[in-house]
Design a protein around this motif. Structure first.
Motif, PDB file in Angstrom:
ATOM      1  N   UNK A  12       0.842  -1.203   0.000  1.00 41.45           N
ATOM      2  CA  UNK A  12       0.000   0.000   0.000  1.00 41.45           C
ATOM      3  C   UNK A  12       0.874   1.248   0.000  1.00 41.45           C
ATOM      4  N   UNK A  13       1.932   1.234   0.820  1.00 42.66           N
ATOM      5  CA  UNK A  13       2.847   2.381   0.865  1.00 42.66           C
ATOM      6  C   UNK A  13       3.603   2.563  -0.449  1.00 42.66           C
ATOM      7  N   UNK A  14       3.740   1.481  -1.212  1.00 40.62           N
ATOM      8  CA  UNK A  14       4.399   1.591  -2.514  1.00 40.62           C
ATOM      9  C   UNK A  14       3.438   2.044  -3.611  1.00 40.62           C
ATOM     10  N   UNK A  15       2.185   2.343  -3.235  1.00 38.77           N
ATOM     11  CA  UNK A  15       1.245   2.941  -4.178  1.00 38.77           C
ATOM     12  C   UNK A  15       0.112   2.067  -4.667  1.00 38.77           C
ATOM     13  N   UNK A  16       0.026   0.823  -4.181  1.00 35.99           N
ATOM     14  CA  UNK A  16      -1.056  -0.060  -4.609  1.00 35.99           C
ATOM     15  C   UNK A  16      -2.280   0.120  -3.717  1.00 35.99           C
ATOM     16  N   UNK A  17      -3.465  -0.158  -4.249  1.00 33.66           N
ATOM     17  CA  UNK A  17      -4.678  -0.086  -3.439  1.00 33.66           C
ATOM     18  C   UNK A  17      -4.704  -1.247  -2.462  1.00 33.66           C
ATOM     19  N   UNK A  18      -5.603  -1.173  -1.464  1.00 38.35           N
ATOM     20  CA  UNK A  18      -5.707  -2.250  -0.482  1.00 38.35           C
ATOM     21  C   UNK A  18      -6.049  -3.572  -1.166  1.00 38.35           C
ATOM     22  N   UNK A  19      -7.008  -3.549  -2.097  1.00 33.24           N
ATOM     23  CA  UNK A  19      -7.418  -4.773  -2.784  1.00 33.24           C
ATOM     24  C   UNK A  19      -6.270  -5.336  -3.617  1.00 33.24           C
ATOM     25  N   UNK A  20      -5.554  -4.472  -4.323  1.00 31.18           N
ATOM     26  CA  UNK A  20      -4.416  -4.925  -5.120  1.00 31.18           C
ATOM     27  C   UNK A  20      -3.317  -5.512  -4.239  1.00 31.18           C
ATOM     28  N   UNK A  21      -3.066  -4.873  -3.097  1.00 25.58           N
ATOM     29  CA  UNK A  21      -2.020  -5.378  -2.210  1.00 25.58           C
ATOM     30  C   UNK A  21      -2.385  -6.766  -1.699  1.00 25.58           C
ATOM     31  N   UNK A  22      -3.670  -6.989  -1.362  1.00 21.25           N
ATOM     32  CA  UNK A  22      -4.110  -8.304  -0.913  1.00 21.25           C
ATOM     33  C   UNK A  22      -3.928  -9.338  -2.030  1.00 21.25           C
ATOM     34  N   UNK A  23      -4.258  -8.943  -3.251  1.00 22.00           N
ATOM     35  CA  UNK A  23      -4.130  -9.838  -4.397  1.00 22.00           C
ATOM     36  C   UNK A  23      -2.675 -10.231  -4.618  1.00 22.00           C
ATOM     37  N   UNK A  24      -1.771  -9.260  -4.544  1.00 19.61           N
ATOM     38  CA  UNK A  24      -0.358  -9.548  -4.783  1.00 19.61           C
ATOM     39  C   UNK A  24       0.244 -10.399  -3.669  1.00 19.61           C
ATOM     40  N   UNK A  25      -0.173 -10.150  -2.421  1.00 19.02           N
ATOM     41  CA  UNK A  25       0.325 -10.979  -1.320  1.00 19.02           C
ATOM     42  C   UNK A  25      -0.153 -12.417  -1.481  1.00 19.02           C
ATOM     43  N   UNK A  26      -1.386 -12.589  -1.952  1.00 21.76           N
ATOM     44  CA  UNK A  26      -1.896 -13.938  -2.215  1.00 21.76           C
ATOM     45  C   UNK A  26      -1.021 -14.652  -3.240  1.00 21.76           C
ATOM     46  N   UNK A  27      -0.647 -13.957  -4.306  1.00 16.77           N
ATOM     47  CA  UNK A  27       0.205 -14.552  -5.344  1.00 16.77           C
ATOM     48  C   UNK A  27       1.563 -14.932  -4.760  1.00 16.77           C
ATOM     49  N   UNK A  28       2.152 -14.027  -3.976  1.00 17.60           N
ATOM     50  CA  UNK A  28       3.452 -14.319  -3.357  1.00 17.60           C
ATOM     51  C   UNK A  28       3.358 -15.505  -2.394  1.00 17.60           C
ATOM     52  N   UNK A  29       2.246 -15.575  -1.665  1.00 16.11           N
ATOM     53  CA  UNK A  29       2.077 -16.618  -0.660  1.00 16.11           C
ATOM     54  C   UNK A  29       2.023 -18.007  -1.280  1.00 16.11           C
ATOM     55  N   UNK A  30       1.541 -18.110  -2.514  1.00 18.26           N
ATOM     56  CA  UNK A  30       1.460 -19.415  -3.176  1.00 18.26           C
ATOM     57  C   UNK A  30       2.824 -20.082  -3.292  1.00 18.26           C
ATOM     58  N   UNK A  31       3.891 -19.266  -3.292  1.00 17.03           N
ATOM     59  CA  UNK A  31       5.242 -19.819  -3.409  1.00 17.03           C
ATOM     60  C   UNK A  31       5.716 -20.487  -2.125  1.00 17.03           C
ATOM     61  N   UNK A  32       4.963 -20.314  -1.027  1.00 18.34           N
ATOM     62  CA  UNK A  32       5.380 -20.925   0.230  1.00 18.34           C
ATOM     63  C   UNK A  32       5.322 -22.449   0.164  1.00 18.34           C
ATOM     64  N   UNK A  33       4.287 -22.984  -0.472  1.00 16.68           N
ATOM     65  CA  UNK A  33       4.127 -24.440  -0.510  1.00 16.68           C
ATOM     66  C   UNK A  33       5.286 -25.151  -1.214  1.00 16.68           C
ATOM     67  N   UNK A  34       5.678 -24.737  -2.431  1.00 22.23           N
ATOM     68  CA  UNK A  34       6.850 -25.400  -3.024  1.00 22.23           C
ATOM     69  C   UNK A  34       8.125 -25.191  -2.202  1.00 22.23           C
ATOM     70  N   UNK A  35       8.208 -24.091  -1.452  1.00 22.00           N
ATOM     71  CA  UNK A  35       9.353 -23.893  -0.568  1.00 22.00           C
ATOM     72  C   UNK A  35       9.426 -24.972   0.497  1.00 22.00           C
ATOM     73  N   UNK A  36       8.281 -25.291   1.087  1.00 20.11           N
ATOM     74  CA  UNK A  36       8.224 -26.364   2.080  1.00 20.11           C
ATOM     75  C   UNK A  36       8.561 -27.721   1.456  1.00 20.11           C
ATOM     76  N   UNK A  37       7.984 -27.989   0.290  1.00 17.52           N
ATOM     77  CA  UNK A  37       8.208 -29.286  -0.345  1.00 17.52           C
ATOM     78  C   UNK A  37       9.685 -29.473  -0.715  1.00 17.52           C
TER      79      UNK A  37
END
Length: 397
Positions: free
Chosen positions: A233-258
């Motif tokens: 949000x501080x980098x200029x994205x809306x709240x909804x966009x920031x949530x969307x981008x964090x969701x995309x980043x979070x998907x990478x956690x599972x292959x990290x664990x595997x």
């Protein structure tokens, strides 16, 4: 897999998932609370800190009690405490009440995590002990993904209180899923009680090394990920966009664990953990310097991959440094000391952002701490893979 092992693994895994979901929700509702309650960055950081103070106390107390009265009762009660406090937080009327509920949630969560990993460690087949505990940790990523989905679809439309109520599901889960799990056979067999002071005498090197590594990873994780939506949000994205981008980043956690689950058995615990710590530091620096959307998404995804893979390796590695009578206590103490880092980091990020420090500087701090943790582990940590695969450990390691 034996039936008791399956039951323990899934009971611990789903509890871990619900815990992660509620912790992650804080990172998203902080954005909403800053707008609704007019919180400063420092005040929002205190909410994360209050939760983590509770986790530090809970980790130490939970680990100690699990070595004294058993893994199962502590395992059950901690999630109930966490869930009830989570549900109550949906009705918080202001900053002070929310801070209190987040502290109580932290007590339950902090006590549960080292006990759950110890319990699964003691039920797992010796040859798969490391990968099993890493896979247990992968439920944390599922919880984060669920929180990101809930936040994206629920908070903008229905508000943060509804999202928090959904995060209170562990209460129902705990009552039905955990009552029938068995007690750890290793705890039942062991009769000796080893003084806690042994952690800093016979096991001094292992303990101090683990404390440093736990501090480094907890400091970086809670500082970076609790603030991730706010950073966007501080980098200029809306709240909804920031949530969307964090969701995309979070998907990478599972292959990290595997990846970590495979490598702890291939490379060993120590080298896997050190590699993932170092690469988390590299990605933290890269993320702090990123500005474009694609650059943020790519570096954020790799940051999630390596950081959560490191968590998995750490949870597999920690219990294996101690004999049965000290296993939960040693794990809980390491987690509790590490939480000092997680207590400091959210407030520190809030302080720096309020005083207009750049995110390049802030994420460079995380990089430095992670590199120090990796170096200490390589210099003083011992490889536990051979010991872990040799069978149950009931006496001195």
């Amino acid at each position: 897999m034996s039936k008791p092992y399956k039951k323990v693994f899934w009971a611990a895994g789903f509890g871990w998932m619900f815990d992660a979901m509620d912790v992650a929700l804080l990172s998203f509702i902080m954005v909403a609370l800053r707008q609704e309650w007019g919180l400063t960055g420092e005040a929002a950081g205190l909410l994360g800190t209050g939760n983590l103070v509770g986790m530090a106390i809970g980790a130490i107390a939970g680990g100690y009690l699990a070595d004294r009265i058993g893994r199962k009762p502590v395992f059950l009660l901690t999630l109930v405490l966490f869930g009830l406090a989570s549900f109550a937080s949906a009705f918080a009327t202001g900053f002070a009440t929310m801070l209190l509920f987040r502290f109580l949630m932290g007590l339950g969560l902090g006590a549960e995590l080292p006990v759950a990993s110890t319990l699964v460690n003691e039920f797992a087949p010796p040859e798969k002990r490391g990968s099993t505990v890493v896979l247990l940790e992968s439920f944390w990523a599922v919880g984060w993904i669920a929180a990101a989905v809930i936040s994206y679809f629920i908070i903008p439309e229905y508000g943060w209180r509804v999202a928090v109520m959904i995060g209170a599901l562990p209460v129902v889960y705990a009552l039905f899923a955990r009552r029938s799990i068995p007690e750890s056979p290793q705890f039942q067999k062991q009769a000796e009680k080893i003084p806690v002071t042994t952690l800093l005498t016979s096991h001094r090197t292992e303990t101090i090394t683990l404390w440093v590594v736990w501090f480094a990873i907890a400091f970086s994780y809670y500082g970076m990920f609790l603030w991730m939506p706010s950073v966007l949000v501080d980098k200029g994205f809306t709240m909804i966009k920031s949530f969307q981008y964090v969701l995309i980043m979070t998907l990478a956690q599972l292959p990290g664990y595997f990846a970590a689950a495979y490598l702890v058995e291939k490379w060993g615990r120590k080298w896997t953990l050190a590699t993932f710590l170092f690469m988390t530091g590299v990605m933290a620096f890269a993320f702090g310097q990123s500005s474009g959307t694609m650059e943020l998404l790519v570096t954020g995804a790799f940051l999630s991959f390596f950081n959560l893979g490191a968590w998995g390796a750490l949870y597999a590695y920690t219990p294996e440094n101690y004999p049965t009578p000290l296993r939960a206590t040693g794990s809980g103490m390491a987690s509790g000391v590490g939480r000092i880092g997680s207590i400091i980091a959210p407030y520190l990020v809030g302080y720096y952002s309020s005083h207009h420090y750049s995110y390049t500087f802030i994420f460079s701090v995380f990089t430095a701490v992670l590199i120090v943790g990796a170096i200490v582990l390589l210099m003083y940590g011992r490889e536990t893979k051979v010991l872990a695969n040799s069978g149950p450990r009931t006496g001195q390691a």
